[in-house]
Motif scaffolding. Structure first.
Motif, PDB file in Angstrom:
ATOM      1  N   GLY A 238      23.753  34.478 -22.329  1.00 16.71           N
ATOM      2  CA  GLY A 238      23.654  33.917 -20.835  1.00 16.71           C
ATOM      3  C   GLY A 238      22.484  33.104 -20.762  1.00 16.71           C
ATOM      4  O   GLY A 238      21.382  33.276 -21.298  1.00 16.71           O
ATOM      5  N   ALA A 239      22.492  31.993 -19.783  1.00 21.02           N
ATOM      6  CA  ALA A 239      21.125  31.178 -19.520  1.00 21.02           C
ATOM      7  C   ALA A 239      19.998  32.111 -18.775  1.00 21.02           C
ATOM      8  O   ALA A 239      20.553  33.017 -17.928  1.00 21.02           O
ATOM      9  CB  ALA A 239      21.472  29.910 -18.669  1.00 21.02           C
ATOM     10  N   GLY A 240      18.951  31.982 -18.867  1.00 21.63           N
ATOM     11  CA  GLY A 240      17.587  32.533 -17.991  1.00 21.63           C
ATOM     12  C   GLY A 240      17.966  31.933 -16.699  1.00 21.63           C
ATOM     13  O   GLY A 240      18.368  30.926 -16.480  1.00 21.63           O
ATOM     14  N   CYS A 241      17.232  32.727 -15.911  1.00 21.55           N
ATOM     15  CA  CYS A 241      17.173  32.312 -14.167  1.00 21.55           C
ATOM     16  C   CYS A 241      15.693  31.672 -13.968  1.00 21.55           C
ATOM     17  O   CYS A 241      14.649  32.188 -14.521  1.00 21.55           O
ATOM     18  CB  CYS A 241      17.482  33.446 -13.523  1.00 21.55           C
ATOM     19  N   ALA A 242      15.984  30.586 -13.265  1.00 18.41           N
ATOM     20  CA  ALA A 242      14.503  30.122 -12.626  1.00 18.41           C
ATOM     21  C   ALA A 242      14.801  30.472 -11.109  1.00 18.41           C
ATOM     22  O   ALA A 242      15.502  29.606 -10.573  1.00 18.41           O
ATOM     23  CB  ALA A 242      14.418  28.589 -13.098  1.00 18.41           C
TER      24      ALA A 242
ATOM     25  N   ASP B 245      16.203  37.590 -17.240  1.00 19.29           N
ATOM     26  CA  ASP B 245      16.850  36.909 -18.767  1.00 19.29           C
ATOM     27  C   ASP B 245      18.333  36.939 -18.787  1.00 19.29           C
ATOM     28  O   ASP B 245      18.916  37.791 -17.985  1.00 19.29           O
ATOM     29  CB  ASP B 245      16.340  37.578 -19.970  1.00 19.29           C
ATOM     30  N   GLY B 246      18.868  36.001 -19.395  1.00 18.65           N
ATOM     31  CA  GLY B 246      20.420  35.962 -19.606  1.00 18.65           C
ATOM     32  C   GLY B 246      20.860  37.143 -20.464  1.00 18.65           C
ATOM     33  O   GLY B 246      20.001  37.547 -21.545  1.00 18.65           O
ATOM     34  N   GLY B 247      22.102  37.434 -20.341  1.00 15.85           N
ATOM     35  CA  GLY B 247      22.522  38.554 -21.210  1.00 15.85           C
ATOM     36  C   GLY B 247      22.772  38.027 -22.654  1.00 15.85           C
ATOM     37  O   GLY B 247      23.441  37.096 -22.592  1.00 15.85           O
ATOM     38  N   ASN B 248      22.792  39.303 -23.679  1.00 12.22           N
ATOM     39  CA  ASN B 248      23.364  38.505 -25.150  1.00 12.22           C
ATOM     40  C   ASN B 248      24.873  38.345 -24.967  1.00 12.22           C
ATOM     41  O   ASN B 248      25.763  38.978 -24.528  1.00 12.22           O
ATOM     42  CB  ASN B 248      22.897  39.553 -25.981  1.00 12.22           C
TER      43      ASN B 248
ATOM     44  N   GLY C  27      20.917  35.071 -16.394  1.00 10.39           N
ATOM     45  CA  GLY C  27      19.954  36.076 -15.756  1.00 10.39           C
ATOM     46  C   GLY C  27      20.028  35.944 -13.912  1.00 10.39           C
ATOM     47  O   GLY C  27      20.551  35.080 -13.406  1.00 10.39           O
ATOM     48  N   LEU C  28      19.508  36.889 -13.294  1.00  8.78           N
ATOM     49  CA  LEU C  28      19.377  36.992 -11.724  1.00  8.78           C
ATOM     50  C   LEU C  28      17.824  36.976 -11.327  1.00  8.78           C
ATOM     51  O   LEU C  28      17.029  37.328 -12.046  1.00  8.78           O
ATOM     52  CB  LEU C  28      20.123  38.166 -11.525  1.00  8.78           C
ATOM     53  N   PRO C  29      17.950  36.641 -10.058  1.00  7.78           N
ATOM     54  CA  PRO C  29      16.437  36.868  -9.431  1.00  7.78           C
ATOM     55  C   PRO C  29      16.121  38.332  -9.522  1.00  7.78           C
ATOM     56  O   PRO C  29      16.980  39.032  -9.853  1.00  7.78           O
ATOM     57  CB  PRO C  29      16.864  36.161  -7.808  1.00  7.78           C
ATOM     58  N   ARG C  30      14.805  38.496  -8.889  1.00 10.24           N
ATOM     59  CA  ARG C  30      14.351  39.857  -8.927  1.00 10.24           C
ATOM     60  C   ARG C  30      14.228  40.409 -10.208  1.00 10.24           C
ATOM     61  O   ARG C  30      14.315  41.729 -10.446  1.00 10.24           O
ATOM     62  CB  ARG C  30      14.970  40.707  -7.861  1.00 10.24           C
ATOM     63  N   ASN C  31      13.894  39.657 -11.252  1.00  5.48           N
ATOM     64  CA  ASN C  31      13.827  39.868 -12.639  1.00  5.48           C
ATOM     65  C   ASN C  31      15.116  41.080 -13.185  1.00  5.48           C
ATOM     66  O   ASN C  31      14.802  41.793 -14.104  1.00  5.48           O
ATOM     67  CB  ASN C  31      12.645  40.908 -12.807  1.00  5.48           C
TER      68      ASN C  31
ATOM     69  N   GLY D 231      20.401  35.849 -25.248  1.00  3.69           N
ATOM     70  CA  GLY D 231      20.426  35.332 -23.981  1.00  3.69           C
ATOM     71  C   GLY D 231      18.914  34.719 -23.933  1.00  3.69           C
ATOM     72  O   GLY D 231      17.873  34.707 -24.257  1.00  3.69           O
ATOM     73  N   GLY D 232      18.818  33.634 -22.860  1.00  5.40           N
ATOM     74  CA  GLY D 232      17.699  32.794 -22.565  1.00  5.40           C
ATOM     75  C   GLY D 232      16.864  33.485 -21.797  1.00  5.40           C
ATOM     76  O   GLY D 232      17.008  34.495 -21.091  1.00  5.40           O
ATOM     77  N   LEU D 233      15.613  33.064 -21.904  1.00  2.00           N
ATOM     78  CA  LEU D 233      14.468  33.708 -21.046  1.00  2.00           C
ATOM     79  C   LEU D 233      14.412  33.322 -19.852  1.00  2.00           C
ATOM     80  O   LEU D 233      14.534  31.735 -19.783  1.00  2.00           O
ATOM     81  CB  LEU D 233      13.196  33.775 -21.861  1.00  2.00           C
TER      82      LEU D 233
END
Length: 343
Positions: free
Chosen positions: A16-20, A37-40, A72-76, A122-124
Motif C-alpha cells: 500500500g502507498a504511504g500517506c501524506a 505507512d502503507g501495509g505490506n 497508510g492513514l493519517p495520525r501515524n 508498503g510505502g513510507l
C-alpha cells in the motif's frame, strides 16, 4: 474428478502507498506530518494437506493473486497488510516454473508450509521525511509491486509399492482384494482411468500403501495409451511390483521385457528400484507350472531371494497369485513388507 496437472499464474500483493497528511487538531499549532505507512502486500504460501487428493480446485484458473496492502492513514496509522494467498495442495505436489521448467518446490510432508512469493513492501508515510530543513514534507512513497510467477503444478502420488502391468491383468482386482481401495473392475482394457491408492494391512502393527495406475502398453513411454500420463505416479514408490498375466496370450518373458523397457525409457532411476514379480490369474491358467518354470529359467530368477544376500538386479521374489481365489495373497503381503523393511 482426478486432476494431476494444472497451469496458472500466481502473484503476491502490492504494498500500500504511504500517506501524506498533517496533524490538524484544535489548539495544536504546527502539528507537522503524521502520514502512516502503507501495509505490506499479501504473501503466497503453499500448504500440504492430506485431506486433499487432487488438484481439481485449480482446474480452469488462469491467475491467482494475494490481496494488496492498504494505504497508510493519517495520525501515524499504518495500512492493513494484505491477506495472504494460501494454496492448499495434496502431498506429492511438485511446483514447476512454467517458463524455465525448473522445479521450485517439492511438497511431500503433511502440514508443510512454504513461502512461495513475498508481498510487496508498503510505502513510507511523510512522517519519515521530516528534517530540520523540511518541517512539512509532502512526500510519501508508493508501495512496491509484488512478485509473479507462471507455474505448473504436478501431482505425483506417494506410495510404498507401485503396480506395473498391462491393461486387464488384475491390478485393480489385487488392490481391491488386499487393501481398502475400491477401484472400478471390469473385463475390458483400461478400466482404470485414474491412479488409486490403497492401504494394505499386513498384521495388527504393520502395513504399507500401494498405488495402482492405468495399464501400460508397448510404447507407453512415447505417449501411447495412458501409461505416459500416469507413470509419474509411481516415481516416488520405494519398490515396484510387476504384474504378469499367466493367462495372457503373450509369453511371460515378452510381458516382463516390455514392461521393464517402458519403465526404463520413462525413467532410468525408476528402473533401478527394487522390484518383485506377481504372476497373476493363476486360477485361469491351464499350464501355469510349465510357464512359470520356463520363465524362471529364461532369466535365472529365484522364486524368492534371501533378504541378506539380495541381488538387487533381480526380483526379490516371483510369486504366482490369484486375487479371485485368494491364493498367494497373504504370502505376497508379507514378502512385500519384508522387502520394504530392508530399504
Amino acid at each position: 474428478m482426478f486432476i494431476d496437472s494444472v497451469n496458472f499464474s500466481v502473484s503476491s500483493g502490492k504494498g500500500g502507498a504511504g500517506c501524506a497528511s498533517f496533524r490538524r487538531e484544535k489548539h495544536v499549532l504546527l502539528g507537522g506530518p503524521d502520514g502512516g505507512d502503507g501495509g505490506n502486500g499479501g504473501d503466497v504460501y503453499f500448504i500440504v494437506d492430506n485431506n486433499t487428493h487432487t488438484l481439481a480446485n485449480y482446474k480452469g484458473k488462469r491467475a491467482l493473486k494475494a490481496q494488496n496492502g492498504q494505504p497508510g492513514l493519517p495520525r501515524n496509522m499504518s495500512g492493513k497488510k494484505g491477506e495472504n494467498l494460501n494454496l492448499i495442495v495434496p502431498p506429492g505436489t511438485v511446483v514447476y516454473d512454467n517458463d524455465s521448467g525448473d522445479i521450485l518446490l517439492d511438497l511431500t510432508i503433511q502440514g508443510q508450509k512454504e513461502l512461495f512469493l513475498k508481498g510487496g513492501k508498503g510505502g513510507l508515510g511523510n512522517v519519515h521525511f521530516k528534517t530540520s530543513v523540511n518541517q512539512a514534507p509532502s512526500k510519501a512513497q508508493p508501495g512496491l509491486q509484488g512478485e509473479s510467477k507462471n507455474i505448473r503444478l504436478e501431482l505425483k502420488l506417494i506410495a510404498d509399492v507401485g503396480l506395473v502391468g498391462f491393461p486387464n491383468v488384475g491390478k485393480s482386482t489385487l488392490i481391491s482384494s488386499i487393501s481398502n481401495a475400491k477401484p472400478q473392475i471390469a473385463n475390458y482394457e483400461f478400466t482404470t482411468l485414474t491412479p488409486k491408492l490403497g492401504l494394505v494391512e499386513v498384521d495388527e502393527f504393520s502395513g504399507f500403501v500401494m498405488a495402482d495406475i492405468p495399464g501400460i502398453i508397448e510404447g507407453a513411454s512415447d505417449g501411447k495409451g495412458l501409461g505416459l500420463q500416469f507413470l509419474k505416479h509411481i516415481e516416488r514408490t520405494k519398490i515396484l511390483l510387476y504384474m504378469i498375466d499367466l493367462a495372457n496370450y503373450r509369453s511371460l518373458k515378452e510381458q516382463f521385457e516390455t514392461l521393464k523397457n517402458e519403465v526404463l525409457k520413462f525413467s532410468p532411476n525408476l528402473a533401478k528400484r527394487d522390484y518383485a514379480i506377481a504372476l497373476t490369474r493363476l486360477d485361469a491358467a491351464t499350464d501355469s507350472d510349465e510357464r512359470i518354470e520356463e520363465f524362471l529359467g529364461e532369466f535365472e530368477f529365484d522364486k524368492k531371494q534371501d533378504i541378506y544376500e539380495y541381488n538387487h538386479q533381480k526380483p526379490f521374489f516371483v510369486l504366482p497369485i490369484s486375487s479371485a481365489t485368494g491364493e498367494g495373497l497373504k504370502e505376497l503381503k508379507f514378502n512385500l513388507l519384508e522387502l520394504l523393511n530392508s530399504n
